[in-house]
Structure formats: C-alpha cells, structure tokens
Design a protein around this motif. Structure first.
Motif, PDB file in Angstrom:
ATOM      1  N   THR A   1      25.917  19.420   2.572  1.00  0.00           N
ATOM      2  CA  THR A   1      25.404  18.268   3.308  1.00  0.00           C
ATOM      3  C   THR A   1      24.188  17.679   2.607  1.00  0.00           C
ATOM      4  OG1 THR A   1      26.249  19.159   5.381  1.00  0.00           O
ATOM      5  CG2 THR A   1      24.537  17.468   5.540  1.00  0.00           C
ATOM      6  N   ASP A   2      23.288  18.534   2.165  1.00  0.00           N
ATOM      7  CA  ASP A   2      22.102  18.066   1.458  1.00  0.00           C
ATOM      8  C   ASP A   2      22.490  17.405   0.132  1.00  0.00           C
ATOM      9  OD1 ASP A   2      19.011  18.195   1.208  1.00  0.00           O
ATOM     10  OD2 ASP A   2      19.743  19.007  -0.702  1.00  0.00           O
ATOM     11  N   ALA A   3      23.377  18.039  -0.623  1.00  0.00           N
ATOM     12  CA  ALA A   3      23.818  17.483  -1.910  1.00  0.00           C
ATOM     13  C   ALA A   3      24.516  16.143  -1.709  1.00  0.00           C
ATOM     14  CB  ALA A   3      24.745  18.468  -2.624  1.00  0.00           C
ATOM     15  N   TYR A   4      25.338  16.053  -0.691  1.00  0.00           N
ATOM     16  CA  TYR A   4      26.033  14.808  -0.388  1.00  0.00           C
ATOM     17  C   TYR A   4      25.034  13.696  -0.073  1.00  0.00           C
ATOM     18  CZ  TYR A   4      29.122  11.411   1.791  1.00  0.00           C
ATOM     19  OH  TYR A   4      29.790  10.254   2.114  1.00  0.00           O
ATOM     20  N   GLY A   5      24.052  14.007   0.756  1.00  0.00           N
ATOM     21  CA  GLY A   5      23.042  13.017   1.130  1.00  0.00           C
ATOM     22  C   GLY A   5      22.246  12.515  -0.070  1.00  0.00           C
ATOM     23  N   LYS A   6      22.028  13.379  -1.052  1.00  0.00           N
ATOM     24  CA  LYS A   6      21.244  13.006  -2.239  1.00  0.00           C
ATOM     25  C   LYS A   6      22.065  12.295  -3.307  1.00  0.00           C
ATOM     26  CE  LYS A   6      17.882  16.755  -1.878  1.00  0.00           C
ATOM     27  NZ  LYS A   6      17.474  18.054  -2.464  1.00  0.00           N
ATOM     28  N   THR A   7      23.379  12.416  -3.261  1.00  0.00           N
ATOM     29  CA  THR A   7      24.180  11.897  -4.378  1.00  0.00           C
ATOM     30  C   THR A   7      25.229  10.871  -3.964  1.00  0.00           C
ATOM     31  OG1 THR A   7      25.707  13.783  -4.229  1.00  0.00           O
ATOM     32  CG2 THR A   7      23.852  13.989  -5.779  1.00  0.00           C
ATOM     33  N   LEU A   8      26.147  11.213  -3.116  1.00  0.00           N
ATOM     34  CA  LEU A   8      27.310  10.371  -2.842  1.00  0.00           C
ATOM     35  C   LEU A   8      27.200   9.475  -1.610  1.00  0.00           C
ATOM     36  CD1 LEU A   8      30.149  12.963  -3.562  1.00  0.00           C
ATOM     37  CD2 LEU A   8      29.441  11.053  -5.015  1.00  0.00           C
ATOM     38  N   LYS A   9      26.424   9.880  -0.644  1.00  0.00           N
ATOM     39  CA  LYS A   9      26.400   9.173   0.638  1.00  0.00           C
ATOM     40  C   LYS A   9      26.095   7.685   0.486  1.00  0.00           C
ATOM     41  CE  LYS A   9      24.722   9.410   5.318  1.00  0.00           C
ATOM     42  NZ  LYS A   9      24.049  10.211   6.318  1.00  0.00           N
ATOM     43  N   LYS A  10      25.173   7.336  -0.386  1.00  0.00           N
ATOM     44  CA  LYS A  10      24.780   5.925  -0.536  1.00  0.00           C
ATOM     45  C   LYS A  10      25.905   5.054  -1.089  1.00  0.00           C
ATOM     46  CE  LYS A  10      22.496   7.295  -4.765  1.00  0.00           C
ATOM     47  NZ  LYS A  10      21.234   7.894  -5.127  1.00  0.00           N
ATOM     48  N   PHE A  11      26.934   5.669  -1.647  1.00  0.00           N
ATOM     49  CA  PHE A  11      28.058   4.921  -2.210  1.00  0.00           C
ATOM     50  C   PHE A  11      29.256   4.860  -1.264  1.00  0.00           C
ATOM     51  CE2 PHE A  11      25.886   6.975  -5.858  1.00  0.00           C
ATOM     52  CZ  PHE A  11      25.318   5.834  -6.387  1.00  0.00           C
ATOM     53  N   HIS A  12      29.192   5.598  -0.171  1.00  0.00           N
ATOM     54  CA  HIS A  12      30.302   5.674   0.771  1.00  0.00           C
ATOM     55  C   HIS A  12      30.003   4.875   2.029  1.00  0.00           C
ATOM     56  CE1 HIS A  12      31.909   9.764  -0.913  1.00  0.00           C
ATOM     57  NE2 HIS A  12      32.275   8.737  -1.641  1.00  0.00           N
ATOM     58  N   GLY A  13      31.031   4.285   2.596  1.00  0.00           N
ATOM     59  CA  GLY A  13      30.924   3.655   3.904  1.00  0.00           C
ATOM     60  C   GLY A  13      30.984   4.722   4.978  1.00  0.00           C
ATOM     61  N   TRP A  14      30.960   4.290   6.218  1.00  0.00           N
ATOM     62  CA  TRP A  14      30.920   5.264   7.302  1.00  0.00           C
ATOM     63  C   TRP A  14      32.212   6.064   7.421  1.00  0.00           C
ATOM     64  CZ3 TRP A  14      34.117   5.155  11.563  1.00  0.00           C
ATOM     65  CH2 TRP A  14      34.813   3.978  11.802  1.00  0.00           C
ATOM     66  N   ILE A  15      33.344   5.477   7.044  1.00  0.00           N
ATOM     67  CA  ILE A  15      34.615   6.220   7.133  1.00  0.00           C
ATOM     68  C   ILE A  15      34.631   7.354   6.116  1.00  0.00           C
ATOM     69  CG2 ILE A  15      37.116   6.092   6.773  1.00  0.00           C
ATOM     70  CD1 ILE A  15      37.020   3.281   7.966  1.00  0.00           C
ATOM     71  N   ALA A  16      34.266   7.053   4.873  1.00  0.00           N
ATOM     72  CA  ALA A  16      34.247   8.092   3.840  1.00  0.00           C
ATOM     73  C   ALA A  16      33.195   9.149   4.168  1.00  0.00           C
ATOM     74  CB  ALA A  16      33.969   7.471   2.478  1.00  0.00           C
ATOM     75  N   SER A  17      32.052   8.727   4.670  1.00  0.00           N
ATOM     76  CA  SER A  17      31.000   9.687   5.036  1.00  0.00           C
ATOM     77  C   SER A  17      31.470  10.626   6.138  1.00  0.00           C
ATOM     78  CB  SER A  17      29.735   8.959   5.496  1.00  0.00           C
ATOM     79  OG  SER A  17      29.101   8.323   4.420  1.00  0.00           O
ATOM     80  N   SER A  18      32.147  10.071   7.143  1.00  0.00           N
ATOM     81  CA  SER A  18      32.624  10.937   8.228  1.00  0.00           C
ATOM     82  C   SER A  18      33.747  11.842   7.749  1.00  0.00           C
ATOM     83  CB  SER A  18      33.066  10.098   9.431  1.00  0.00           C
ATOM     84  OG  SER A  18      34.146   9.253   9.080  1.00  0.00           O
ATOM     85  N   SER A  19      34.545  11.395   6.801  1.00  0.00           N
ATOM     86  CA  SER A  19      35.580  12.253   6.228  1.00  0.00           C
ATOM     87  C   SER A  19      34.959  13.420   5.485  1.00  0.00           C
ATOM     88  CB  SER A  19      36.465  11.474   5.266  1.00  0.00           C
ATOM     89  OG  SER A  19      37.169  10.478   5.930  1.00  0.00           O
ATOM     90  N   PHE A  20      33.885  13.146   4.780  1.00  0.00           N
ATOM     91  CA  PHE A  20      33.221  14.208   4.039  1.00  0.00           C
ATOM     92  C   PHE A  20      32.652  15.245   4.986  1.00  0.00           C
ATOM     93  CE2 PHE A  20      29.820  16.394   1.898  1.00  0.00           C
ATOM     94  CZ  PHE A  20      30.387  16.679   0.680  1.00  0.00           C
ATOM     95  N   THR A  21      32.040  14.776   6.054  1.00  0.00           N
ATOM     96  CA  THR A  21      31.446  15.690   7.026  1.00  0.00           C
ATOM     97  C   THR A  21      32.523  16.557   7.649  1.00  0.00           C
ATOM     98  OG1 THR A  21      29.733  14.097   7.507  1.00  0.00           O
ATOM     99  CG2 THR A  21      30.025  15.828   9.099  1.00  0.00           C
TER     100      THR A  21
END
Length: 147
Positions: free
Chosen positions: A127-147
């Motif tokens: 979760t921390d790594a995602y927030g620092k790297t990929l989250k800013k490039f994903h919309g809410w659908i991709a972010s919720s899929s990752f979670t």
C-alpha cells in the motif's frame, strides 16, 4: 546479496547501459523478466503487476526481435514512434516502456519497504509503495482494483 533471489537482477543491472549511457533493450528486458518469478512468490495479490510487466516486456521484446540492430537501444523505439506520431497509443512500445518502468519503480519501493520495515505486513508495504509510485497515474477504478 550473493545467493538471493535478487542476485541475477542485480548482476543484470550492470549491463543495461552502453558505455555511452544509453539503455540497451535486450539487457533491460532480461532484467525485467528476471523479476517475474520473484513477484510470483507473492501469489495472486500481485497477479495484476506480474501480468502488466509480462505483457509490456513481451511487447517490447517482439519489437526488438523484429530488428535487433535497429532496436538495440530503447530510445530507438521511442524515437520511431514519436516520428510516426504513434507514441501515445495504448499499445505503443513507448507506452510499454513507460508502464514497465513505473512497475519497476513500484517493485523497488516494495522491496525497500520490506527491508526497512520488517514489522510491516506485506499489505502495508504494498500500500505504501503503491501510494508513492503508481497511485498518481491511476484513476479511481484502477486504484480500487489494486487495493
């Protein structure tokens, strides 16, 4: 780190750049492929990341294999697509390089978290790594899929 799952990748990293500092396609792709079995050890939670890395690596490898001399450097793929105005396409090699490097940034941050925070769960580290790297490039659908 002799004898760890990271050894082949770390050794391969030494050969990714030409003496002039240009990114060499084949060694870069080889290192990207070496990380797939490591990601596999995380199970289904990392299936999306593994699939994305595998798909982009395959796309770039196919292009490279079509003319290894011409595409010896990653830059040549990008330059050609830019000149043809196809670099922004979702299936372009330029897009593949972009997302492959983003995924690698995520993996590096994940492993950094696991080493720096042995008390964290894998979920916390991801979760921390995602927030620092990929989250800013994903919309809410991709972010919720990752979670």
């Amino acid at each position: 780190m002799e004898g760890t799952v990271f050894t082949p990748s770390l050794e391969g990293m030494q050969h990714i750049r030409s003496p002039q500092g240009e990114m060499l396609t084949k060694p870069f792709l080889d290192v990207c492929k070496l990380i797939l079995p490591v990601i596999d050890k995380f199970g289904t939670a990392m299936a999306l990341v593994k699939r994305d890395i595998g798909r982009n690596t395959s796309r770039l490898e196919k292009k490279y294999q079509s003319d290894p001399f011409r595409y010896n450097y990653l830059y040549n793929m990008v330059k050609e697509e830019y000149e043809c105005k196809s670099a922004k396409g979702s299936t372009s090699c330029t897009n593949g390089i972009l997302w492959l490097t983003r995924a690698m940034d995520f993996i590096v941050e994940l492993f950094r978290n696991l080493l720096a925070h042995p008390d964290w769960s894998v979920t916390d580290a991801c979760t921390d790594a995602y927030g620092k790297t990929l989250k800013k490039f994903h919309g809410w659908i991709a972010s919720s899929s990752f979670t």
